[in-house]
Motif scaffolding. Structure first.
Motif, PDB file in Angstrom:
ATOM      1  N   ALA A 179       7.876   0.293   6.161  1.00 13.86           N
ATOM      2  CA  ALA A 179       7.742   0.664   4.773  1.00 13.86           C
ATOM      3  C   ALA A 179       8.161   2.707   4.590  1.00 13.86           C
ATOM      4  N   LEU A 180       7.440   3.016   5.202  1.00 13.27           N
ATOM      5  CA  LEU A 180       7.632   4.657   5.195  1.00 13.27           C
ATOM      6  C   LEU A 180       9.109   4.820   5.394  1.00 13.27           C
ATOM      7  N   LYS A 181      10.510   3.873   6.380  1.00 17.13           N
ATOM      8  CA  LYS A 181      11.680   4.125   6.321  1.00 17.13           C
ATOM      9  C   LYS A 181      12.234   3.666   5.272  1.00 17.13           C
TER      10      LYS A 181
ATOM     11  N   VAL B 299       5.727  13.905   4.103  1.00 14.17           N
ATOM     12  CA  VAL B 299       6.007  13.702   5.023  1.00 14.17           C
ATOM     13  C   VAL B 299       4.937  12.639   5.719  1.00 14.17           C
ATOM     14  N   ALA B 300       4.947  11.674   6.878  1.00  9.74           N
ATOM     15  CA  ALA B 300       3.708  10.613   7.392  1.00  9.74           C
ATOM     16  C   ALA B 300       3.140  11.869   7.769  1.00  9.74           C
ATOM     17  N   LYS B 301       1.974  10.511   8.603  1.00 13.00           N
ATOM     18  CA  LYS B 301       1.311  10.545   9.653  1.00 13.00           C
ATOM     19  C   LYS B 301       0.463   9.755   9.647  1.00 13.00           C
ATOM     20  N   ILE B 302       0.752   8.468  11.672  1.00 11.38           N
ATOM     21  CA  ILE B 302      -0.185   7.751  11.484  1.00 11.38           C
ATOM     22  C   ILE B 302      -0.976   7.319  12.175  1.00 11.38           C
ATOM     23  N   ALA B 303      -2.119   6.810  12.239  1.00  7.88           N
ATOM     24  CA  ALA B 303      -3.335   6.133  13.183  1.00  7.88           C
ATOM     25  C   ALA B 303      -3.825   5.087  13.347  1.00  7.88           C
ATOM     26  N   GLY B 304      -3.656   4.239  14.367  1.00  6.43           N
ATOM     27  CA  GLY B 304      -4.002   3.349  14.252  1.00  6.43           C
ATOM     28  C   GLY B 304      -3.284   2.439  15.441  1.00  6.43           C
ATOM     29  N   GLY B 305      -3.808   0.765  14.936  1.00 11.28           N
ATOM     30  CA  GLY B 305      -3.202  -0.125  15.073  1.00 11.28           C
ATOM     31  C   GLY B 305      -3.247  -0.538  16.306  1.00 11.28           C
TER      32      GLY B 305
ATOM     33  N   LYS C 191       9.370  10.405   6.588  1.00  9.64           N
ATOM     34  CA  LYS C 191       9.308  10.723   8.375  1.00  9.64           C
ATOM     35  C   LYS C 191       8.072  10.911   9.085  1.00  9.64           C
ATOM     36  N   ILE C 192       8.486  10.055   9.552  1.00 13.03           N
ATOM     37  CA  ILE C 192       7.186  10.567   9.674  1.00 13.03           C
ATOM     38  C   ILE C 192       6.969  11.186  10.935  1.00 13.03           C
ATOM     39  N   VAL C 193       5.975  12.568  11.167  1.00 12.10           N
ATOM     40  CA  VAL C 193       5.794  13.672  11.832  1.00 12.10           C
ATOM     41  C   VAL C 193       4.799  13.771  12.931  1.00 12.10           C
ATOM     42  N   ALA C 194       4.624  12.813  13.194  1.00 12.78           N
ATOM     43  CA  ALA C 194       2.822  12.024  14.295  1.00 12.78           C
ATOM     44  C   ALA C 194       2.814  11.179  13.857  1.00 12.78           C
ATOM     45  N   GLU C 195       2.275  10.776  15.354  1.00 18.40           N
ATOM     46  CA  GLU C 195       1.557   9.675  15.368  1.00 18.40           C
ATOM     47  C   GLU C 195       0.744   8.926  16.834  1.00 18.40           C
ATOM     48  N   ASP C 196      -0.109   8.919  15.890  1.00 18.57           N
ATOM     49  CA  ASP C 196      -1.683   8.639  17.245  1.00 18.57           C
ATOM     50  C   ASP C 196      -1.783   6.742  17.246  1.00 18.57           C
ATOM     51  N   THR C 197      -0.844   5.912  17.922  1.00 17.60           N
ATOM     52  CA  THR C 197      -1.049   4.699  17.622  1.00 17.60           C
ATOM     53  C   THR C 197      -1.186   3.634  19.206  1.00 17.60           C
ATOM     54  N   GLY C 198      -1.467   2.625  18.668  1.00 17.66           N
ATOM     55  CA  GLY C 198      -1.831   1.244  19.909  1.00 17.66           C
ATOM     56  C   GLY C 198      -2.833   1.855  20.688  1.00 17.66           C
ATOM     57  N   GLY C 199      -3.271   1.523  22.484  1.00 17.40           N
ATOM     58  CA  GLY C 199      -3.883   1.379  22.716  1.00 17.40           C
ATOM     59  C   GLY C 199      -5.085   0.574  22.526  1.00 17.40           C
ATOM     60  N   ASN C 200      -6.239   0.064  23.169  1.00 21.11           N
ATOM     61  CA  ASN C 200      -7.093  -0.438  22.397  1.00 21.11           C
ATOM     62  C   ASN C 200      -8.567   0.480  21.988  1.00 21.11           C
TER      63      ASN C 200
ATOM     64  N   ALA D  57       0.778  -1.124  -0.052  1.00 21.06           N
ATOM     65  CA  ALA D  57       0.162  -0.033  -0.226  1.00 21.06           C
ATOM     66  C   ALA D  57       0.880   1.605   0.058  1.00 21.06           C
ATOM     67  N   ILE D  58       1.885   1.320   1.009  1.00 18.49           N
ATOM     68  CA  ILE D  58       2.610   2.415   0.778  1.00 18.49           C
ATOM     69  C   ILE D  58       3.259   2.459   0.211  1.00 18.49           C
ATOM     70  N   PRO D  59       4.406   1.378  -1.274  1.00 13.25           N
ATOM     71  CA  PRO D  59       4.715   2.083  -2.235  1.00 13.25           C
ATOM     72  C   PRO D  59       3.594   3.129  -3.455  1.00 13.25           C
ATOM     73  N   HIS D  60       2.483   2.381  -3.526  1.00 11.49           N
ATOM     74  CA  HIS D  60       1.780   2.281  -4.156  1.00 11.49           C
ATOM     75  C   HIS D  60       1.358   3.795  -4.654  1.00 11.49           C
ATOM     76  N   LEU D  61       0.744   4.116  -2.698  1.00  9.99           N
ATOM     77  CA  LEU D  61       0.577   5.295  -2.419  1.00  9.99           C
ATOM     78  C   LEU D  61       1.093   6.981  -2.577  1.00  9.99           C
ATOM     79  N   ILE D  62       2.401   6.222  -2.473  1.00  7.77           N
ATOM     80  CA  ILE D  62       3.693   6.906  -3.047  1.00  7.77           C
ATOM     81  C   ILE D  62       3.886   7.397  -4.385  1.00  7.77           C
ATOM     82  N   ASN D  63       3.251   6.329  -5.445  1.00  8.03           N
ATOM     83  CA  ASN D  63       3.289   6.514  -6.388  1.00  8.03           C
ATOM     84  C   ASN D  63       2.255   6.973  -7.139  1.00  8.03           C
TER      85      ASN D  63
END
Length: 161
Positions: free
Chosen positions: A119-121, A87-93, A126-135, A68-74
């Motif tokens: 995949a981003l690395k 730059v990237a921001k990720i959420a979820g997980g 660069k990931i500039v913001a993240e809101d991941t984990g939790g339940n 998904a990530i390489p295809h989105l960049i394309n």
């Protein structure tokens, strides 16, 4: 202004004044990419860490972090973005079913986050913001005009990154 809905295992690109939105991020990860210079946003709703988990048959590119990530960049590059500006921001997980123990196969949320980060690395983004984990589940919305990512978390309200 149009809101482009990104479904599970889906991805898309937007330019101002449009916004990208995905709902139902539990163990899935919402990966949002943004080129501030050209004001081009992209979003992927990643369900699983790697395409090697695919059953036989047709591969759904948006389902896996490694495709998904390489295809989105394309797609963003085709829309005029330049990778060096993205730059990237990720959420979820989230770990939605903590009672299932520590079996690696049940750690889908954390494994999705790790795979998205890798995949981003690999793409030098660069990931500039993240809101991941939790339940808790999340809904995210990205504004292509300014790159602000709004994250709505069940029982925790809304925040912007």
């Amino acid at each position: 202004m149009e809101i482009i809905k990104i479904g599970m295992a889906d991805l898309g690109v937007a330019k101002p004044p449009s916004k990208l939105r995905t709902t139902g991020l539990g163990s899935c990860v919402g990966v949002v990419l943004y080129d501030q210079t050209h004001k081009i946003a992209g979003m992927a709703h990643v369900m699983l860490p790697e395409s090697s988990l695919a059953k036989s048959g047709e591969l759904t590119i948006g389902k896996y972090a490694d495709t998904a990530i390489p295809h989105l960049i394309n797609l963003m590059e085709k829309a005029g973005a330049q990778t060096r500006n993205i730059v990237a921001k990720i959420a979820g997980g989230a770990q939605m079913f903590a009672f299932l123990g520590n079996s690696d196969t049940m750690r889908i949320g954390p494994r999705n986050v790790e795979a998205c980060k890798q995949a981003l690395k690999d793409a030098h983004i660069k990931i500039v913001a993240e809101d991941t984990g939790g339940n808790c589940g999340r809904t995210i919305e990205m504004d292509a005009t300014n790159g602000v990512l709004q994250i709505r978390t069940v029982n925790q309200g809304v925040k912007e990154v």
